[in-house]
Design a protein around this motif. Sequence first.
Motif, PDB file in Angstrom:
ATOM      1  N   PRO A 204       0.817  -1.223   0.000  1.00  0.00           N
ATOM      2  CA  PRO A 204       0.000   0.000   0.000  1.00  0.00           C
ATOM      3  C   PRO A 204       0.845   1.265   0.000  1.00  0.00           C
ATOM      4  O   PRO A 204       0.408   2.299  -0.508  1.00  0.00           O
ATOM      5  N   ALA A 205       2.052   1.200   0.583  1.00  0.00           N
ATOM      6  CA  ALA A 205       2.921   2.378   0.601  1.00  0.00           C
ATOM      7  C   ALA A 205       3.281   2.806  -0.823  1.00  0.00           C
ATOM      8  O   ALA A 205       3.280   3.999  -1.151  1.00  0.00           O
TER       9      ALA A 205
ATOM     10  N   LEU B 145       5.964   9.410   2.996  1.00  0.00           N
ATOM     11  CA  LEU B 145       5.438   8.827   1.760  1.00  0.00           C
ATOM     12  C   LEU B 145       4.918   9.921   0.827  1.00  0.00           C
ATOM     13  O   LEU B 145       5.131   9.867  -0.393  1.00  0.00           O
ATOM     14  N   CYS B 146       4.241  10.921   1.399  1.00  0.00           N
ATOM     15  CA  CYS B 146       3.743  12.032   0.577  1.00  0.00           C
ATOM     16  C   CYS B 146       4.892  12.826  -0.032  1.00  0.00           C
ATOM     17  O   CYS B 146       4.840  13.238  -1.202  1.00  0.00           O
TER      18      CYS B 146
ATOM     19  N   ASP C 230       1.500   2.171  -3.475  1.00  0.00           N
ATOM     20  CA  ASP C 230       0.275   2.705  -4.074  1.00  0.00           C
ATOM     21  C   ASP C 230       0.082   4.170  -3.711  1.00  0.00           C
ATOM     22  O   ASP C 230      -0.296   4.993  -4.548  1.00  0.00           O
ATOM     23  N   LEU C 231       0.329   4.494  -2.444  1.00  0.00           N
ATOM     24  CA  LEU C 231       0.165   5.877  -1.997  1.00  0.00           C
ATOM     25  C   LEU C 231       1.182   6.790  -2.674  1.00  0.00           C
ATOM     26  O   LEU C 231       0.848   7.900  -3.112  1.00  0.00           O
TER      27      LEU C 231
ATOM     28  N   LEU D   3       0.114   7.398  -6.193  1.00  0.00           N
ATOM     29  CA  LEU D   3      -1.047   8.288  -6.252  1.00  0.00           C
ATOM     30  C   LEU D   3      -0.641   9.741  -6.063  1.00  0.00           C
ATOM     31  O   LEU D   3      -1.077  10.630  -6.810  1.00  0.00           O
ATOM     32  N   VAL D   4       0.205  10.013  -5.084  1.00  0.00           N
ATOM     33  CA  VAL D   4       0.665  11.382  -4.847  1.00  0.00           C
ATOM     34  C   VAL D   4       1.516  11.872  -6.013  1.00  0.00           C
ATOM     35  O   VAL D   4       1.483  13.057  -6.368  1.00  0.00           O
TER      36      VAL D   4
ATOM     37  N   LEU E 187       3.555   8.638   7.130  1.00  0.00           N
ATOM     38  CA  LEU E 187       2.665   9.167   6.086  1.00  0.00           C
ATOM     39  C   LEU E 187       3.228  10.427   5.426  1.00  0.00           C
ATOM     40  O   LEU E 187       3.224  10.538   4.190  1.00  0.00           O
TER      41      LEU E 187
END
Length: 288
Positions: A9-10, A75-76, A12-13, A16-17, A72
């Motif tokens: 999921p990391a 990751l962003c 994926d995030l 996405l960003v 978080l």
Amino acid sequence: MARRKKSSPAEDLIDLVALLPWYVGVVLAVVAYVVLHRIAMAPLVAFKPGDVSGAMVGGVGRGLASVGQYILPLLCLAGAAISAWRRRTRISLLDSATRSDAPSVLNGMSWREFEMLVGESFRLQGYAVEENHTPGPDDGVDLVLRKSGERYLVQCKQWRALKVGVPVVRELYGAMAAMGAAGGFVVTSGQFTSEAQEFANGRNLRLIDGAKLHHLLRQAEAAKSTGQPKPERSAERAPGSDTGSANAPAPSCPKCAQTMVRRTAKKGANAGQQFWGCSDYPRCRGTA
């Protein structure tokens, strides 16, 4: 083209960003840290004696927030860094492609760089561009364009030796029907076969070969530096758009990229109707 498989999921995030402008990723990182930090530092709520489940939920929430307030945002920020890198790469590719007309400029790129360059050319024409970063086969779609509420699909083919044939064009046409797209573009660094051109003729499809792509990139670069109207209005109109208006600017020939001129059909089923014909006629018989 096949995309790599994502394993967490990391990732994926981050992906996405990375689709967002880099500064949006930075803002998301700051917001995530502020919100999670407040949760992690909030005073413990007094629970009723024996309320074990409430105490456990509160403790787990604080624990997750304590860890997430750092993970978080990181990751962003990673996604923002990728977005900034892609933006810088697109600008560099555009500069390289507009300095020379040599085919080797496009052929020397990787397939991923070629897709990024094509996406940048459409961005400069006023389209919102969504790159296909999903895992697995791309189903004939490399870019999704949006403009004026309509969606357009793009298939990129960086073929150095073979001409792009009709199967590729049919594949995109089928994807357009399945996704309800208003039109589509097939872009190649090389050329198209005559069968592919015949199939696209009369359909809401545009075939852009290497020569025409160079022409569009130069116009896009010039429009960006001078602030003049973007090339989509004067060179590459969206498939299915109206080209019959008396005030419509002259498009470029879909075969040789020369400026087209308005003509009137003198015979046949379309006698009396106007159309765009290549200014290099009869050497080039491209029409729109």
